[in-house]
Design an enzyme around this catalytic site. Sequence first.
Site, mmCIF file in Angstrom:
data_model
loop_
_atom_site.group_PDB
_atom_site.id
_atom_site.type_symbol
_atom_site.label_atom_id
_atom_site.label_comp_id
_atom_site.label_asym_id
_atom_site.label_seq_id
_atom_site.Cartn_x
_atom_site.Cartn_y
_atom_site.Cartn_z
ATOM 1 N N SER A 227 0.865 -1.185 0.000
ATOM 2 C CA SER A 227 0.000 0.000 0.000
ATOM 3 C C SER A 227 0.896 1.228 0.000
ATOM 4 O O SER A 227 2.046 1.171 0.449
ATOM 5 C CB SER A 227 -0.860 0.011 1.259
ATOM 6 O OG SER A 227 -1.505 1.257 1.387
ATOM 7 N N TYR B 132 -2.289 -0.676 10.262
ATOM 8 C CA TYR B 132 -2.335 -1.014 8.834
ATOM 9 C C TYR B 132 -1.009 -0.635 8.165
ATOM 10 O O TYR B 132 -0.418 -1.420 7.429
ATOM 11 C CB TYR B 132 -3.496 -0.270 8.174
ATOM 12 C CG TYR B 132 -3.695 -0.562 6.703
ATOM 13 C CD1 TYR B 132 -4.332 -1.713 6.287
ATOM 14 C CD2 TYR B 132 -3.254 0.331 5.723
ATOM 15 C CE1 TYR B 132 -4.529 -1.983 4.934
ATOM 16 C CE2 TYR B 132 -3.434 0.074 4.374
ATOM 17 C CZ TYR B 132 -4.084 -1.092 3.982
ATOM 18 O OH TYR B 132 -4.264 -1.351 2.646
HETATM 19 P P1 NAD Z 1 -11.540 -5.933 -0.529
HETATM 20 O O1 NAD Z 1 -12.119 -5.705 0.820
HETATM 21 O O2 NAD Z 1 -12.418 -6.030 -1.705
HETATM 22 O O3 NAD Z 1 -10.595 -7.238 -0.520
HETATM 23 C C1 NAD Z 1 -9.961 -7.753 0.600
HETATM 24 C C2 NAD Z 1 -10.370 -9.199 0.731
HETATM 25 O O4 NAD Z 1 -9.628 -9.835 1.779
HETATM 26 C C3 NAD Z 1 -11.858 -9.360 1.072
HETATM 27 O O5 NAD Z 1 -12.437 -10.137 0.064
HETATM 28 C C4 NAD Z 1 -11.840 -10.050 2.412
HETATM 29 O O6 NAD Z 1 -12.917 -10.962 2.586
HETATM 30 C C5 NAD Z 1 -10.486 -10.773 2.366
HETATM 31 N N1 NAD Z 1 -10.024 -11.159 3.694
HETATM 32 C C6 NAD Z 1 -10.004 -10.392 4.818
HETATM 33 N N2 NAD Z 1 -9.581 -11.138 5.850
HETATM 34 C C7 NAD Z 1 -9.301 -12.377 5.388
HETATM 35 C C8 NAD Z 1 -8.844 -13.578 5.977
HETATM 36 N N3 NAD Z 1 -8.564 -13.642 7.287
HETATM 37 N N4 NAD Z 1 -8.668 -14.664 5.189
HETATM 38 C C9 NAD Z 1 -8.959 -14.610 3.861
HETATM 39 N N5 NAD Z 1 -9.400 -13.500 3.238
HETATM 40 C C10 NAD Z 1 -9.585 -12.403 3.992
HETATM 41 O O7 NAD Z 1 -10.515 -4.732 -0.702
HETATM 42 P P2 NAD Z 1 -9.357 -4.431 -1.738
HETATM 43 O O8 NAD Z 1 -9.227 -2.991 -1.707
HETATM 44 O O9 NAD Z 1 -9.539 -5.146 -3.030
HETATM 45 O O10 NAD Z 1 -8.094 -5.044 -0.970
HETATM 46 C C11 NAD Z 1 -7.155 -5.942 -1.546
HETATM 47 C C12 NAD Z 1 -5.787 -5.667 -0.972
HETATM 48 O O11 NAD Z 1 -5.354 -4.371 -1.413
HETATM 49 C C13 NAD Z 1 -5.743 -5.615 0.553
HETATM 50 O O12 NAD Z 1 -4.563 -6.252 1.000
HETATM 51 C C14 NAD Z 1 -5.665 -4.128 0.860
HETATM 52 O O13 NAD Z 1 -5.005 -3.866 2.073
HETATM 53 C C15 NAD Z 1 -4.853 -3.635 -0.325
HETATM 54 N N6 NAD Z 1 -4.966 -2.186 -0.609
HETATM 55 C C16 NAD Z 1 -6.178 -1.632 -0.919
HETATM 56 C C17 NAD Z 1 -6.232 -0.279 -1.242
HETATM 57 C C18 NAD Z 1 -7.518 0.399 -1.662
HETATM 58 O O14 NAD Z 1 -7.505 1.619 -1.833
HETATM 59 N N7 NAD Z 1 -8.609 -0.304 -1.869
HETATM 60 C C19 NAD Z 1 -5.065 0.509 -1.217
HETATM 61 C C20 NAD Z 1 -3.874 -0.083 -0.862
HETATM 62 C C21 NAD Z 1 -3.831 -1.437 -0.574
#
Ligand code: NAD
Length: 267
Positions: A143, A156
């Site tokens: 991130s 985080y």
């Molecule tokens: P999202 O919430 O759609 O996806 C995250 C997924 O992780 C969810 O489907 C959730 O059910 C799953 N998850 C959570 N805990 C879990 C567990 N214990 N076991 C298995 N699965 C689990 O959100 P996203 O934005 O697509 O996130 C994907 C990745 O990107 C994450 O690691 C997030 O930290 C990272 N990220 C997101 C952003 C953003 O702006 N959306 C920015 C930087 C990083």
Amino acid sequence: MDLGIKGRVALVTGADSGMGKETARLLLEEGVRVAISDRTDSDLAQSLADLQSLGEVIAVEADVTDDKSVRALFAEVADRLGAPDIVVNCAGVTGATGDFLEVDDKGWLETLDINLMGAVRVARAAIPAMRARKWGRLILIGSEDAEQPYVDELAYCASKAGLLNLTKGLSKAYGCDNVLVNSVSPAFIATPMTDKMMEKRAQEKGVSFDEAIDSFLDEERPGMTLHRRGRADEVASAIVFLCSEQASFINGANLRVDSGSVQTMAG
Ligand code: NAD
């Protein structure tokens, strides 16, 4: 450009929504055979239904906080599709937020357990078969927060900083076996994760969802020069490139997909 990964097997965690689901979609479009995974309380079945017409895809529930569950996930994927050549660990949560002095050990440990230790467990299960085959691609999702911490989400930020360090370390340990480990670091992408953040912000400020996004960009993300949320497919395309044969000389890198949010040349 032919990505050269047709017929390979991929596993994507956190694939019920957001960037994980979009990555699975793009991999299927490349002719990759894909296993999607998420925890039991997710919309994995819906994700499977949405993706099924695109190619060979299976869904396996697993919780990345449980080593046995992660081991069982890899065993089932190996049984049904073959051991994964490509693993993308998208599972993650925002975790405990708020003033540092108010966040207790439980909040910290839960955040680290999913975001950092989850990646450790997935990497530990993924790497042996990749090494044996002398071909592997492991992508961890960092991130912008890893390099540019925000004071209301320090657990985080620390978990994601750990992920970048883990990426570099794994790349040094297993690159010699052609197991390439890289991270992708997005900023403010339109997924359920930031939907929740913006819904909360809209409520707190008494404004609309779109106004909450606008003020967030102005006040909290001035470096995002495109002045909009990113799309999940804009991150997924970067992830899939790193998973490909075309990325055969990229190892230990952190690819920022953040429209300039991180305001430094270092890292
Ligand atoms: P999202 O919430 O759609 O996806 C995250 C997924 O992780 C969810 O489907 C959730 O059910 C799953 N998850 C959570 N805990 C879990 C567990 N214990 N076991 C298995 N699965 C689990 O959100 P996203 O934005 O697509 O996130 C994907 C990745 O990107 C994450 O690691 C997030 O930290 C990272 N990220 C997101 C952003 C953003 O702006 N959306 C920015 C930087 C990083």
